[in-house]
Design a protein around this motif. Structure first.
Motif, short mmCIF file in Angstrom:
data_model
loop_
_atom_site.label_atom_id
_atom_site.label_comp_id
_atom_site.label_asym_id
_atom_site.label_seq_id
_atom_site.Cartn_x
_atom_site.Cartn_y
_atom_site.Cartn_z
N GLN A 1 -3.59 15.96 8.91
CA GLN A 1 -4.65 15.07 8.43
C GLN A 1 -4.35 13.62 8.77
O GLN A 1 -3.25 13.28 9.21
CB GLN A 1 -4.81 15.21 6.92
N GLY A 2 -5.37 12.77 8.55
CA GLY A 2 -5.15 11.33 8.67
C GLY A 2 -4.51 10.79 7.41
O GLY A 2 -4.02 11.55 6.57
N LEU A 3 -4.49 9.49 7.27
CA LEU A 3 -3.89 8.85 6.10
C LEU A 3 -4.94 8.57 5.04
O LEU A 3 -6.01 8.05 5.35
CB LEU A 3 -3.21 7.54 6.49
N PHE B 1 3.66 7.35 2.96
CA PHE B 1 4.01 6.13 3.69
C PHE B 1 3.73 4.90 2.83
O PHE B 1 2.65 4.75 2.27
CB PHE B 1 3.18 6.00 4.98
N TYR C 1 0.13 5.27 1.22
CA TYR C 1 -0.77 6.23 1.83
C TYR C 1 -0.12 7.61 1.79
O TYR C 1 1.10 7.73 1.84
CB TYR C 1 -1.06 5.88 3.29
N GLN D 1 -0.28 11.49 3.76
CA GLN D 1 -0.76 12.23 4.93
C GLN D 1 -0.43 13.71 4.74
O GLN D 1 0.75 14.09 4.78
CB GLN D 1 -0.12 11.69 6.20
N GLY E 1 8.41 6.79 6.21
CA GLY E 1 7.79 7.93 5.53
C GLY E 1 8.79 8.76 4.75
O GLY E 1 9.97 8.82 5.10
N PHE F 1 0.83 -1.20 0.00
CA PHE F 1 0.00 0.00 0.00
C PHE F 1 0.87 1.25 0.00
O PHE F 1 1.98 1.26 0.55
CB PHE F 1 -0.89 0.05 1.26
N PHE G 1 4.53 -0.16 8.60
CA PHE G 1 4.74 1.07 7.84
C PHE G 1 6.21 1.42 7.74
O PHE G 1 6.99 1.18 8.67
CB PHE G 1 4.01 2.24 8.52
N GLY G 2 6.57 2.02 6.59
CA GLY G 2 7.89 2.61 6.48
C GLY G 2 7.96 3.90 7.28
O GLY G 2 6.95 4.37 7.81
N LYS H 1 -3.01 0.35 -4.00
CA LYS H 1 -2.66 -0.91 -3.34
C LYS H 1 -2.37 -1.97 -4.39
O LYS H 1 -2.84 -1.89 -5.53
CB LYS H 1 -3.80 -1.37 -2.44
N LEU I 1 -0.63 -4.08 9.35
CA LEU I 1 0.28 -3.38 8.45
C LEU I 1 1.55 -2.97 9.17
O LEU I 1 1.51 -2.56 10.33
CB LEU I 1 -0.38 -2.13 7.88
N LEU J 1 -5.57 6.54 1.42
CA LEU J 1 -5.04 5.49 0.55
C LEU J 1 -4.85 6.02 -0.86
O LEU J 1 -5.79 6.55 -1.46
CB LEU J 1 -6.00 4.30 0.54
#
Lengths: 113, 112
Positions: free
Chosen positions: A42-44, A90, A36, A38, A106, A34, A103-104, A49, A101, A46
């Protein structure tokens, strides 16, 4: 254990120029991948994918990503960036069986006029 | 996809107090997740909350510090207990829909 590496902490790109964000993953089986985005405060959201099939996937906002199994990579690209693309990006990887998940770290993208 | 809301959007709290964050989704979902994003950092999974069962916590997170409720298929709460400045973070909930996680807008918490 699964893990994700985003080698670039910060990228600066001119408006209208192309953008590529790198993502490398480590996972024993075929991963779910995935991207994402941000925006500040704000939120994440998508972007796109990959589960299986065609290795080039198209997402929202003109982004695309290519899955390369031989390189364990899932790089994100956009041919021409807009000022509104300035954000944190991300990459995330997950197995199919428990939906967790990883996550990297970022990549922050700055767009200059 | 799913539309997710969180309350509060931000808060400033004193150390030693607790804050409960609410997460509401517009459709029924089985799996909900809570994440922490410390300043300038990536996301770390706190726990998985499935309706009808106890939350499953990741290594480094405990129920006494982060109790979670999941009373129905559209709602969950995360409490940050006995807060310290190190708990200052963005807390995000997410839901799983067709093998994909969708995120709420986050709650920005500052602990003084």
């Amino acid at each position: 254990a699964q893990s994700v590496t985003q080698p670039d902490i910060h990228i600066t790109v001119s408006e209208g120029a192309s953008l590529e964000l790198r993502c490398n993953y480590s996972y024993g089986a075929t991963p779910y991948l995935f991207w994402y985005v941000q925006s500040p405060g704000q939120g994440l959201q998508l972007l796109l994918k990959y589960f299986s099939g065609d290795t080039l996937v198209q997402g929202i906002k003109g982004f695309e990503a290519e899955f390369k199994r031989s390189q364990s990579s899932f790089n994100l690209r956009k041919p021409s960036v807009h000022w509104s693309d300035a954000a944190e990006y991300f990459c995330a990887v997950g197995p199919s069986n428990d939906y967790k998940l990883s996550f990297g770290a970022g990549t922050t993208v700055t767009v200059r006029a | 996809s799913a539309v997710i809301s969180q309350k509060p959007s931000r808060d400033i709290c004193q150390r030693g107090t607790s804050l409960t964050i609410q997460c509401q989704v517009d459709s029924q979902v089985t799996m909900m997740f809570w994440y922490r994003q410390q300043p300038g950092q990536s996301l770390t999974l706190i726990a998985t909350a499935n309706q009808g069962s106890e939350a499953t916590y990741e290594s480094g997170f405990v129920i006494d510090k982060f109790p979670i409720s999941r009373p129905n298929l559209t709602f969950s709460t995360l409490t940050v207990s006995n807060m310290s400045p190190e708990d200052s973070s963005i807390y995000l909930c997410s839901v799983e829909v067709t093998d994909t996680q969708y995120f709420g807008p986050g709650t920005r918490l500052t602990v003084l």
